[in-house]
Design a protein around this motif. Structure first.
Motif, PDB file in Angstrom:
ATOM      1  N   LEU A  58       0.693  -1.189  -0.102  1.00  0.00           N
ATOM      2  CA  LEU A  58      -0.274  -0.213  -0.332  1.00  0.00           C
ATOM      3  C   LEU A  58       0.975   1.395  -0.058  1.00  0.00           C
ATOM      4  O   LEU A  58       0.318   1.939  -0.353  1.00  0.00           O
ATOM      5  CB  LEU A  58      -1.244   0.310   0.673  1.00  0.00           C
ATOM      6  CG  LEU A  58      -2.194  -0.516   0.792  1.00  0.00           C
ATOM      7  CD1 LEU A  58      -3.097  -0.769   2.517  1.00  0.00           C
ATOM      8  CD2 LEU A  58      -3.347  -0.563  -0.301  1.00  0.00           C
ATOM      9  N   THR A  61       0.358   2.926  -3.677  1.00  0.00           N
ATOM     10  CA  THR A  61      -0.566   3.591  -3.618  1.00  0.00           C
ATOM     11  C   THR A  61      -0.578   5.192  -2.586  1.00  0.00           C
ATOM     12  O   THR A  61      -0.868   6.032  -3.341  1.00  0.00           O
ATOM     13  CB  THR A  61      -1.886   2.916  -3.445  1.00  0.00           C
ATOM     14  OG1 THR A  61      -1.432   1.490  -4.245  1.00  0.00           O
ATOM     15  CG2 THR A  61      -2.692   3.801  -3.602  1.00  0.00           C
ATOM     16  N   HIS A 142      -1.417  -1.420  -8.207  1.00  0.00           N
ATOM     17  CA  HIS A 142      -1.776  -1.080  -6.949  1.00  0.00           C
ATOM     18  C   HIS A 142      -1.634   0.671  -7.426  1.00  0.00           C
ATOM     19  O   HIS A 142      -2.679   1.218  -5.994  1.00  0.00           O
ATOM     20  CB  HIS A 142      -0.639  -1.614  -6.088  1.00  0.00           C
ATOM     21  CG  HIS A 142      -0.382  -2.555  -5.490  1.00  0.00           C
ATOM     22  ND1 HIS A 142       0.526  -3.682  -6.541  1.00  0.00           N
ATOM     23  CD2 HIS A 142      -0.329  -3.070  -4.274  1.00  0.00           C
ATOM     24  CE1 HIS A 142       0.561  -3.972  -5.082  1.00  0.00           C
ATOM     25  NE2 HIS A 142      -0.189  -4.252  -4.259  1.00  0.00           N
TER      26      HIS A 142
END
Length: 305
Positions: A58, A61, A142
């Motif tokens: 993450l 992202t 992502h």
């Protein structure tokens, strides 16, 4: 003398056979047959990079989201652009650019970085390129989370005809043409493979190529309409002749066409046919060059690394 001549004749056919387009095509085909191998290795690369991280991938992202937001706010003011239209433009552009950047920079180092596997794993060298491209595809997947979030926020603006800047080109808005982004990205990934093959083999032989590419790629970023819109080139000039000259800055940049064929459908922009023509031409010529390099120097990569 007769024994030596006989030995040379016996060794001649394999040498000729190793330098054939048939062997080059076979290397690519066998690499595709090993997709479970490079697919697994690509996943492991992602997991290994964020092995001890709490939120793991993450971070990819989050990094993309903060960069797109900051630059979107800044350049929307500098270029006098509407934020609901310009922020999605920068977001989509950065996502595609990061994929291209990763494939080019890591492509030049793809065989050098996999020295151990090349020397000990009996597999086509294209496997390592496929692994690298697959890893970049996972990064892009992502980053697409940010694109979805931005689209949900500004969908009301992008679903109707709109302009990103005052006096700019009127864009039709998002429609079923968004599906064109799928074949466009497939073309982008196919081109990423030949770029990595071509520059990867050359960089393995000439180790000065990677730093040269890394330096030059920064210039390409600023010359590509990613944080600025191509319409600005016609708005900053007063005469049509000067305008045409400035437009060539973008049009002669092949990266612009690769970005545009993917980004335009995602944002509901009109995609001119010449973008597809340029991308198709580079696909054919690029793969021809990569196959020539693969034909002549595929067997030498293991000795150069």
């Amino acid at each position: 003398m007769q024994a030596t001549s006989t030995l040379d004749q016996a060794e001649a056919p394999p040498a000729v056979k190793s330098r054939s387009f048939k062997r080059a095509f076979a290397d690519v085909r066998e690499a595709w047959d090993h997709r479970e191998l490079w697919g697994h290795l690509g996943w492991q690369d992602i997991k290994q990079r964020y092995r001890r991280s709490v939120i793991g991938p993450l971070w990819i992202t989050i990094s993309m989201g903060t960069t797109a937001l900051a630059l979107g706010l800044l350049y929307s003011v500098l270029l006098d652009a509407e934020l609901p239209a310009f922020l999605p433009y920068i977001t989509a552009g950065f996502i595609i650019w990061n994929f291209i950047l990763g494939c080019v920079t890591e492509g030049t180092d793809v065989f050098i970085a996999n020295e151990g596997l090349i020397k000990h794993l009996p597999a086509p060298i294209t496997v390592h390129v496929m692994r690298m491209v697959w890893r970049q595809v996972l990064f892009l997947a992502h980053n697409l989370v940010i694109y979805v979030i931005v689209m949900v926020i500004f969908f009301s603006t992008l679903s109707e005809p709109y302009r990103m800047t005052a006096g700019g080109t009127l864009q039709p808005g998002i429609s079923w043409t968004i599906l064109l982004a799928i074949p466009a990205f497939v073309l982008l990934a196919v081109n990423a493979v030949w770029v990595a093959l071509l520059f990867g083999v050359i960089s393995t032989r000439f180790r000065d190529i990677p730093p040269v590419v890394n330096s030059f790629i920064n210039l390409v970023f600023f010359m590509t309409p990613i944080v600025w819109d191509a319409d600005i080139l016609t708005k900053v000039t007063k005469t049509g002749e000067d305008s045409q000259w400035r437009v060539l800055i973008a049009e002669l940049n092949p990266v612009y066409h690769f970005v545009e064929v993917v980004r335009a459908p995602l944002l509901g922009h009109y995609v001119d046919w010449h973008h597809w023509a340029v991308v198709g031409g580079f696909t054919v010529l690029g793969w021809f060059g990569a196959l020539v390099i693969l034909r002549n120097y595929r067997a030498r990569v293991s000795y150069w690394v």
